[in-house]
Design an enzyme around this catalytic site. Structure first.
Site, mmCIF file in Angstrom:
data_model
loop_
_atom_site.group_PDB
_atom_site.id
_atom_site.type_symbol
_atom_site.label_atom_id
_atom_site.label_comp_id
_atom_site.label_asym_id
_atom_site.label_seq_id
_atom_site.Cartn_x
_atom_site.Cartn_y
_atom_site.Cartn_z
ATOM 1 C CG HIS A 191 62.515 0.438 47.025
ATOM 2 N ND1 HIS A 191 62.215 -0.986 47.262
ATOM 3 C CD2 HIS A 191 61.554 0.768 46.156
ATOM 4 C CE1 HIS A 191 60.939 -1.060 46.603
ATOM 5 N NE2 HIS A 191 60.898 -0.203 45.977
ATOM 6 C CD GLU A 436 54.672 -3.519 41.153
ATOM 7 O OE1 GLU A 436 55.382 -2.865 41.579
ATOM 8 O OE2 GLU A 436 53.469 -3.634 42.032
ATOM 9 C CG ASP A 460 58.429 -5.329 42.847
ATOM 10 O OD1 ASP A 460 59.307 -6.017 43.379
ATOM 11 O OD2 ASP A 460 57.929 -4.436 43.125
ATOM 12 C CB CYS A 507 56.495 3.411 36.174
ATOM 13 S SG CYS A 507 55.692 2.303 37.454
HETATM 14 C C1 PEP Z 1 58.847 -1.707 40.233
HETATM 15 O O1 PEP Z 1 58.437 -2.783 40.934
HETATM 16 O O2 PEP Z 1 59.151 -1.497 38.907
HETATM 17 C C2 PEP Z 1 58.211 -0.218 40.861
HETATM 18 C C3 PEP Z 1 58.101 0.580 39.853
HETATM 19 O O3 PEP Z 1 57.762 -0.365 42.115
HETATM 20 P P1 PEP Z 1 58.765 -0.254 43.271
HETATM 21 O O4 PEP Z 1 60.118 -0.185 42.725
HETATM 22 O O5 PEP Z 1 58.612 0.891 44.158
HETATM 23 O O6 PEP Z 1 58.707 -1.732 43.944
HETATM 24 MG MG MG Z 2 57.160 -2.491 42.415
#
Ligand code: PEP
Ligand code: MG
Length: 546
Positions: A191, A436, A460, A507
């Site tokens: 993140h 995910e 994920d 995403c």
């Molecule tokens: C992902 O897991 O790809 C996602 C978009 O969510 P995050 O990166 O916030 O876990």
């Molecule tokens: Mg995620």
């Protein structure tokens, strides 16, 4: 010795090249290990000096917090200043020093004792101050060990170096001062890297330990090559400048071309239209999203609104932020992902038990379904905002139909509560889930019957499919080599949601990987949602697809 040129290899998060001085934070504390001393007078003087410096620092933080998040949040630092002046606490520390303890050890023992006494009083307000006392202890010890001096050592902008940065530390960074971020650990899909990317800050992750003695040294960070050259030689600096000038020229020309496509729909050669949406974490990113041609918000990572606070945001606060985002997006779709905390996104004011394997623990929808009041307050805020624009709601970390049904029941309950009070909202709000987990892709036939859309969180999905920890730089290379299983799962989910008349987006960071755009288009993905700096590039790439 320290001026010798040092080459550090990591993983570049953007292709940018920047140069500047290094500033280390969260470094190992060197002097606080000392526990026994011989000169009481010296320790008393050190303590006095440290408390004065800690107070100065607290007022500095108060000012910053006031500018960043407002007066209410800044009050916490006024409380810290009061605690630093508390005579009872001071006397306790002094008494420990007089017993022969170092100023650091005395501070630790006295604050612990003070905290215990306060908790034993059983007063709710005072109990809430226990964490402030712990904070104060750290502030004094930092001042004693000289750690708090770092920010004063380098004027202007710098390259921030840290062993690791938590997402909450990252959102609170003073972006105007940061040229780039370097972390010893981390991966491109952690993140912190995602945040750096969306804030447009170049970053280098997974560098391994860098010697703190290099703090303040001049360095060249090359995001394209994933290198950091500390104390470069003249030849290295010249070479770097040449590459930077050439890159900048190419980048400017390419951007001009991409901008010419900005207001045209992204359509492949075979006529498949893909919506280009933006991933954002806060309202501040909207103007950038719009000026780079975002047709909607594909992922509002709503947890960042929680991470930057000191206490749970109220329904009103959430509502006003979501409403403002919906209004600013002027009728374009805004997908609010419900709170996805847990794993690396820990929030101190929510009681989150320490877990052995937090990525496999209580996170996302699992945590929210177990915290009904908190979850319902967010759902109501999203519903209320849906009256002001085109808002959709999406839940993370789904593994079963049961979770989706439980969520939909809560959603209906919230709608009823709002209707009863005559509060307007979109009673037909679009519902989506994130794909995910491998489980969600495998049962996508069933899940597709429950929702309007899927959005694939490849960060994920990759972590859980390949069994590769997204925080662990030692294994992150495996993700690059193993796209096939992920693409097959996306294809499966795409087929199932289309059968039910719904749509699918991506995403996760894979959506911005231009080497995979062709394949994602072939699979039938309807939307690609990427952080703001990638919007133009992805739109350009789609129009080049077959
Ligand atoms: C992902 O897991 O790809 C996602 C978009 O969510 P995050 O990166 O916030 O876990
Ligand atoms: Mg995620």
């Amino acid at each position: 010795m320290i001026n010798k040129s040092t080459l550090v290899q990591g993983i570049g998060i953007t292709n940018k090249r920047v140069s500047g001085r290094l500033r280390f934070i969260n470094k190992e504390k060197s002097t606080d290990k000392k526990s026994t001393i011989y000169n009481v007078g010296t320790e008393l003087l050190r303590l006095d000096e440290a408390i004065k410096r800690a107070k100065g620092k607290v007022w500095e933080l108060e000012k910053r917090a006031r500018e960043l998040v407002g007066g209410n949040e800044a009050q916490i630092f006024e409380i810290h200043a009061m605690l630093l002046e508390d005579e009872d606490l001071n006397e306790l520390i002094i008494a420990e020093i007089k017993k022969g303890k170092s100023a650091e050890e005395a501070t630790r023992l006295a604050t612990k004792h003070y905290e215990r006494v306060i908790l034993e009083l059983g007063d709710e307000y005072l109990s809430g101050r226990a964490s402030d006392i712990r904070d104060i202890c750290t502030q004094i010890i930092d001042a004693l060990s000289g750690n708090e001096k770092d920010s004063e050592q380098i004027d202007g902008q710098y390259i921030l170096v840290a062993e690791d940065l938590t997402p909450s530390q990252t959102v609170l960074l003073d972006k105007s001062k940061i040229l780039a971020i370097v972390t010893f650990g981390g991966t491109p899909s952690s993140h912190t890297a995602i945040l750096a990317r969306s804030m447009g800050i170049p970053a280098l992750v997974g560098t391994g330990k860098i010697d703190y003695l290099l703090n303040g040294s001049y360095a060249l960070l090359d995001g394209a090559e994933g290198t950091l050259i500390i104390n470069p030689s003249e030849t290295q600096a010249e070479d770097f400048e040449k590459k930077r000038a050439k890159e900048n020229k190419i980048a400017t020309e390419h951007e001009r071309y991409l901008r010419s496509l900005m207001n045209k729909p992204a359509v492949t050669g075979s006529g498949h239209k893909i919506m280009i949406y933006a991933n954002i974490g806060s309202e501040n990113e909207i103007s950038g999203a719009l000026s780079n041609g975002a047709e909607g918000i594909g992922l509002l990572r709503s947890e960042f609104l929680y991470l930057e606070k000191n206490s749970l945001p109220s329904e009103e606060e959430l509502f006003s932020t979501y409403r403002d985002i919906a209004i600013k997006m002027g009728g374009r779709r805004v997908i609010v992902r419900t709170l996805d905390i847990g794993a690396d996104k820990q929030i101190p004011y929510i009681d989150m038990k320490k877990e052995e394997n937090p990525a496999l623990g209580l996170r996302g929808i699992r945590l929210c379904l177990g915290s009904r009041d908190m979850f319902k307050s967010q759902i109501r805020a999203i519903l209320r905002a849906s009256h002001y624009g085109r808002v959709a709601i999406m839940i993370p970390m789904v593994i079963s139909v049961r979770e989706v049904i439980a969520f939909k029941e809560l959603l209906e309950e919230c709608k009823r509560e709002l209707s009863k009070k005559g509060i307007p909202h979109d009673s037909k709000i679009e519902i989506g889930i994130m794909i995910e987990t491998p489980a969600s892709a495998i049962i996508s036939d069933k899940l597709a019957k429950e929702v309007d859309f899927f959005s694939v969180g490849t960060n994920d999905l990759t972590q859980y499919t390949l069994a590769v920890d997204r925080q662990n730089s030692s294994v992150s290379g495996l993700c690059e080599e193993n796209h096939e299983p992920i693409l097959r799962l996306i294809e499966m989910a795409s087929r199932e949601i289309h059968k039910q008349g719904g749509w699918i987006g991506v995403c996760g960071e894979m959506a911005a990987d231009l080497s995979l755009t062709e394949e994602l288009a072939r699979i039938g993905v309807d939307e690609l949602s990427v952080s703001v700096p990638y919007l133009l590039g992805v739109r350009g790439k789609v129009s080049e697809c077959k």
